[in-house]
Design an enzyme around this catalytic site. Structure first.
Site, PDB file in Angstrom:
ATOM      1  N   GLU A   7     -96.561  14.635 -10.455  1.00 56.34           N
ATOM      2  CA  GLU A   7     -97.385  15.571  -9.699  1.00 56.34           C
ATOM      3  C   GLU A   7     -98.116  16.563 -10.593  1.00 56.34           C
ATOM      4  O   GLU A   7     -99.196  17.040 -10.266  1.00 56.34           O
ATOM      5  CB  GLU A   7     -96.500  16.325  -8.699  1.00 56.34           C
ATOM      6  CG  GLU A   7     -97.250  16.921  -7.536  1.00 56.34           C
ATOM      7  CD  GLU A   7     -96.338  17.234  -6.364  1.00 56.34           C
ATOM      8  OE1 GLU A   7     -96.438  18.357  -5.857  1.00 56.34           O
ATOM      9  OE2 GLU A   7     -95.533  16.374  -5.972  1.00 56.34           O
ATOM     10  N   ASP A 151     -93.020  14.747  -6.454  1.00 56.38           N
ATOM     11  CA  ASP A 151     -91.919  15.396  -5.737  1.00 56.38           C
ATOM     12  C   ASP A 151     -91.634  14.640  -4.440  1.00 56.38           C
ATOM     13  O   ASP A 151     -92.558  14.155  -3.773  1.00 56.38           O
ATOM     14  CB  ASP A 151     -92.270  16.854  -5.409  1.00 56.38           C
ATOM     15  CG  ASP A 151     -92.367  17.711  -6.658  1.00 56.38           C
ATOM     16  OD1 ASP A 151     -91.843  17.296  -7.707  1.00 56.38           O
ATOM     17  OD2 ASP A 151     -92.971  18.804  -6.576  1.00 56.38           O
ATOM     18  N   TYR A 363     -84.499  20.981  -7.123  1.00 52.43           N
ATOM     19  CA  TYR A 363     -85.739  21.069  -6.353  1.00 52.43           C
ATOM     20  C   TYR A 363     -85.646  22.201  -5.327  1.00 52.43           C
ATOM     21  O   TYR A 363     -84.697  22.258  -4.534  1.00 52.43           O
ATOM     22  CB  TYR A 363     -85.987  19.737  -5.640  1.00 52.43           C
ATOM     23  CG  TYR A 363     -87.341  19.620  -5.004  1.00 52.43           C
ATOM     24  CD1 TYR A 363     -88.498  19.686  -5.767  1.00 52.43           C
ATOM     25  CD2 TYR A 363     -87.475  19.419  -3.628  1.00 52.43           C
ATOM     26  CE1 TYR A 363     -89.755  19.563  -5.192  1.00 52.43           C
ATOM     27  CE2 TYR A 363     -88.721  19.297  -3.036  1.00 52.43           C
ATOM     28  CZ  TYR A 363     -89.851  19.372  -3.826  1.00 52.43           C
ATOM     29  OH  TYR A 363     -91.099  19.258  -3.252  1.00 52.43           O
TER      30      TYR A 363
END
Length: 865
Positions: A7, A151, A363
């Site tokens: 990303e 992600d 995360y």
């Protein structure tokens, strides 16, 4: 070659470093995009980082209609895009002019009559990062296989899906797989790439549904609100399907506060201590009745104890209660806890993303509050022993034969709750980063810890026949509180007293008070309320609140609506009430969840949202003028800073069309020409009441809030005696001396602009001028800088005095603010070049600003919720 798509560039670099088997990956470039090459199991691997979304949704410029094709649009590449426009909307030929065309409707221009058509306009995806797309396709042609490593959430899946579409354009048969991970640790990344899965297209479609719905709602509502009252003091007035009901929550609470009628009550309280003890050992006592609602009763009770000096303990009650350890952090609970420690939700997410990319936490955008069985809790706890502050606690914790973690109410399998994945070092992290890491690490250890035991003691005391009480809490068994002190009240321990003991009593008083209105939301509480009402997602709530601050619908913390924010909600609530309620937004969120689960389609969900919006827009357009007047009045109220000392009209903050800067001007213009400059680089707000009027000149006083500096108050009139500073000689002009003449360097404050600078008395000949800090007392030193020969001065601020060279180009100054005139170069030719360059820069910057402002309307309406 195996191509890994991530990303961001940081992620590409991190994954390459963790997967490489032959030393450090080689950094390379494909065109202008960084890539990382390495070898794994004898195969060449390349990682490339995107810049978030490489494709952006947008509307075509116009809708067309023919009897044969019906309604349609032409994409930027010439493709025909069908439009499902309802039959009830008029068709060409039109009698009216713009936005109506001979064969259709212009939907690019901001015109209210085009909004019903905009709601049904098709959406196309346009390249947002052309350079990255070019590089991606170049690599994709050579790839034997592709791994999507973005992600793992709806947005990340959509970013990966869009990237994959670009790959398949040039290499349609390439095998594609998906790597899902929750932390940038070697074990997590190795496991993800050893257990590749397929990309979840349903999840990507759900993310794209959100993109399209937010674009359609944001564009239609923002254009409507802006055009309802175009111009004036406000710029674009943003709105959206999530931010509008979020703003409505804040306005609703403010209305409750405004409607609140306070009730009078009276309390009797004082201090007590063991007989003969020092006052330092005293504790609070209060009348057992608590609040007296009748003043006569309060006066009667107080008359009995007014002169009392002692009391007798009539009862001692002790009770222990257990405080359970907290649940693991998810995004909402992290934002709420961090807000209590002074970090706004938006800043918390930026810091969390930085810690995640550095491999220090997992995360950060998750709903889960249950650790998965695969997470090695003991190993993670032992890892934290590397932080000296935690080491003693970790040693005690891991000495237990078993570790049991708390469980929250929310459980999903996408990502684990937020937990530390690396050893944080406060000397290497920024203070705010360490604050957040410390909160997360201590929370993790707390979830593995025992409950805390708090012992509460309550005393009943008779004072001259009136019953009084005292209470105190003591942390008897620290449990998890030994590592997680956040939100813990300070011990309020009472002395060891028994029934019948006499205590000294003093400072008894009768106080009149009033009931308080409902408290405003803190940003953390607002995040929790949004989650409760189904507004936004874990990834978007913080940015929605930040957006509401940016467009000046909200101010302060605790959160307070501006007059403009209240006016917009009041008007929308009158003419289109469903827009302001969470129900409709929550309904759309559930629709998108169905897309992610595969039980509904993207087309159906987007069509449903268009129909909801279209049904509300008709009533809004009918009452455009009414809403416009409300907006105009509110914008003026928000911009007001005081009363004009010349004509008595309102003085308001205005924007200069020429400089784009702000100034204070009179609402009586052009009949009244009173204007005042405003300090640059600061946020400012009006001061209410008498304190907001300068006693010297009658002009308004304002509070200025510099970034990361102490706020201060000033009179806006630069000619006011409170702003006057006498000229100060700080040295002699070096340029004039070299030319054989004498010139003094004088520190001066302009009465017109309020700016401070140093200028030579022969400025017209030598052009020597230096900028000065906006605030701080100046003192000459009679010294010159050993580096450049410019004068040295002392500036005294709230942080203390500091000596500096006035030449901003001098190597001794870290901030490179260019000096004006010829002082920087010391030569006339150098100054001419610098001046030319500066003028060119100003001109290009102005063009850039204009372009940016002209596109900001579009961007603000077509992004976000």
């Amino acid at each position: 070659m195996k191509l890994v798509i991530t990303e961001k560039n940081d992620a590409a670099e991190k994954i390459a470093a963790l997967l490489s088997e032959a030393g450090k990956p080689k950094k390379d470039k494909v065109y202008d995009t960084p890539v990382y090459r390495f070898t794994r199991e004898g195969e060449e691997w390349v990682t490339i980082g995107l810049r978030g979304h490489i494709l952006a949704p947008d509307f075509p410029t116009e809708l067309k209609f023919t009897d044969k094709q019906g309604w349609f649009a032409i994409s930027s590449e010439g493709e025909v895009l069908p439009a499902d426009v309802p039959d009830g909307l008029p068709r060409p030929p039109f009698k009216k002019k713009k936005p109506f065309l001979e064969d259709g409707v212009d939907i690019k221009g901001w015109k209210v009559p085009s909004l019903p058509y905009l709601v049904w306009a098709p959406v196309e995806k346009l390249p947002a990062e052309k350079g990255i797309i070019r590089s991606l396709k170049n690599l994709a042609k050579k790839a034997d296989s592709v791994v999507i490593g973005t992600d793992f959430d709806r947005e990340g899946e959509l970013i990966g899906s869009d990237a994959l579409a670009q790959v398949l354009e040039v290499n349609p048969d390439v095998p594609v797989s998906r790597a899902r991970y929750s932390a940038y640790t070697r074990g997590e990344i190795e496991h993800a790439f050893a257990n590749l899965v397929e990309l979840d297209q349903n999840l990507a479609d759900a993310g794209e549904s959100r993109q399209y719905i937010d674009l359609i709602w944001g564009a239609a509502l923002t254009r409507y609100l802006t055009m309802a009252r175009f111009g004036g003091f406000g710029n674009v007035r943003s709105a959206g399907r999530v931010q509008t009901p979020t703003l409505a929550l804040v306005v609703e609470r403010e209305r409750e506060r405004m409607a609140f009628v306070p009730e009078d009550y009276w309390v009797i309280g004082g201090r007590a201590c063991e007989q003969g003890a020092d006052d330092d050992a005293s504790f609070k006592i209060s009348h057992a009745k608590g609040r007296f609602s009748v003043e006569e009763e309060a006066n009667a009770a107080y008359s009995h104890v007014e002169n009392a000096t002692s009391g007798t303990v009539t009862a001692v009650t002790k009770r222990s209660r257990t405080q359970r350890p907290p649940a693991p952090f998810n995004t909402t609970s992290l934002q709420a806890a961090a807000a209590a420690e002074g970090l706004s939700p938006a800043r918390t997410m930026r810091l969390a993303e930085s810690l995640y990319m550095d491999g220090l936490i997992s995360y950060p955008r998750v709903d889960n509050t249950v650790y998965p069985p695969s997470l090695d809790l003991r190993a993670t706890a032992k890892m934290l022993a590397g932080v000296p502050q935690y080491a003693p606690y970790v040693a005690k914790l891991t000495a237990e034969p078993e570790l049991h973690a708390t469980r929250g109410k929310q459980f999903d399998t996408d990502h684990p709750p937020i937990y530390p994945t690396g050893v944080g070092d406060p000397s290497k992290l920024q203070p705010a980063e360490w604050k957040l890491y410390n909160l997360i690490a201590r929370r993790f250890l707390a979830t593995l810890s025992d409950p805390a035991t708090i012992e509460g003691t309550k005393l009943a005391i008779d004072v001259a026949g009136e019953p009084f009480v005292a209470s105190g809490d003591v942390l008897k068994v620290p449990g998890f509180r030994a590592i997680y002190p956040f939100g813990l009240k300070r011990d309020e321990q009472l002395p060891a007293l028994a029934e019948g003991d006499v205590v000294d009593v003093h400072d008894l008083s009768l106080d009149a008070k009033q009931t308080e209105p409902p408290a405003r939301y803190s940003q953390g509480k607002l995040i929790q309320e949004m989650e409760k009402r189904g507004l936004g997602t874990k990834s978007t709530r913080a940015s929605i609140i930040e957006r509401l601050y940016t467009v000046k619908y909200l101010k302060n913390d605790p959160v307070e609506p501006s007059q403009l924010g209240m006016a917009i909600i009041d008007a929308l609530h009158t003419y289109a009430p469903r827009i302001t309620t969470p129900d409709m937004t929550s309904e759309l969120e559930q629709d998108m969840t169905k897309v992610a689960e595969g039980t509904d389609t993207q087309d159906q969900v987007v069509h449903h949202s268009r129909a909801l919006l279209a049904g509300m827009l008709d009533a809004l357009i009918e009452h455009k003028d009414d809403l416009g007047e409300a907006i105009a009045d509110a914008v003026t109220a928000d911009a007001r800073v005081g009363t004009c000392p010349k004509c008595g009209r309102d003085l308001v903050v205005k924007s200069s069309a020429k400089t784009r800067g702000s100034f204070v001007g009179c609402m009586g213009w052009p009949d009244c020409d009173v204007t005042y400059p405003l300090p640059s680089g600061v946020r400012y707000e009006a001061i209410e009441g008498e304190a907001g009027v300068c006693p010297e000149c009658g002009a308004p006083r304002i509070k200025c809030k510099p970034f990361r500096a102490k706020a201060y108050e000033i009179c806006v009139n630069p000619k006011c005696p409170t702003n006057y500073e006498p000229d100060l000689k700080v040295g002699e002009c070096k340029v004039c001396a070299e030319a054989g003449r004498h010139g003094d360097l004088i520190a001066h404050k302009s009465e017109r602009s309020g700016k401070r600078f140093i200028r030579c008395t022969n400025y017209d000949e030598c052009g020597v001028s230096y900028p000065l800090p906006a605030r701080g007392k100046l003192t000459a030193t009679d010294e010159t800088c050993p580096e450049c020969g410019a004068p040295m001065i002392i500036v005294e601020t709230a942080r203390g005095p500091w000596k500096k060279c006035v030449n901003m180009d001098c190597p001794t100054n870290e901030r490179k603010t260019p000096a004006r005139g010829r002082a920087a170069a010391g030569q006339a030719s150098g100054v001419k070049k610098a001046a030319t360059k500066k003028a060119t820069t100003k001109k290009s910057a102005a063009k850039k600003t204009t372009a940016k402002r002209s596109s900001s309307k579009k961007n603000s309406s077509e992004a976000g919720e």
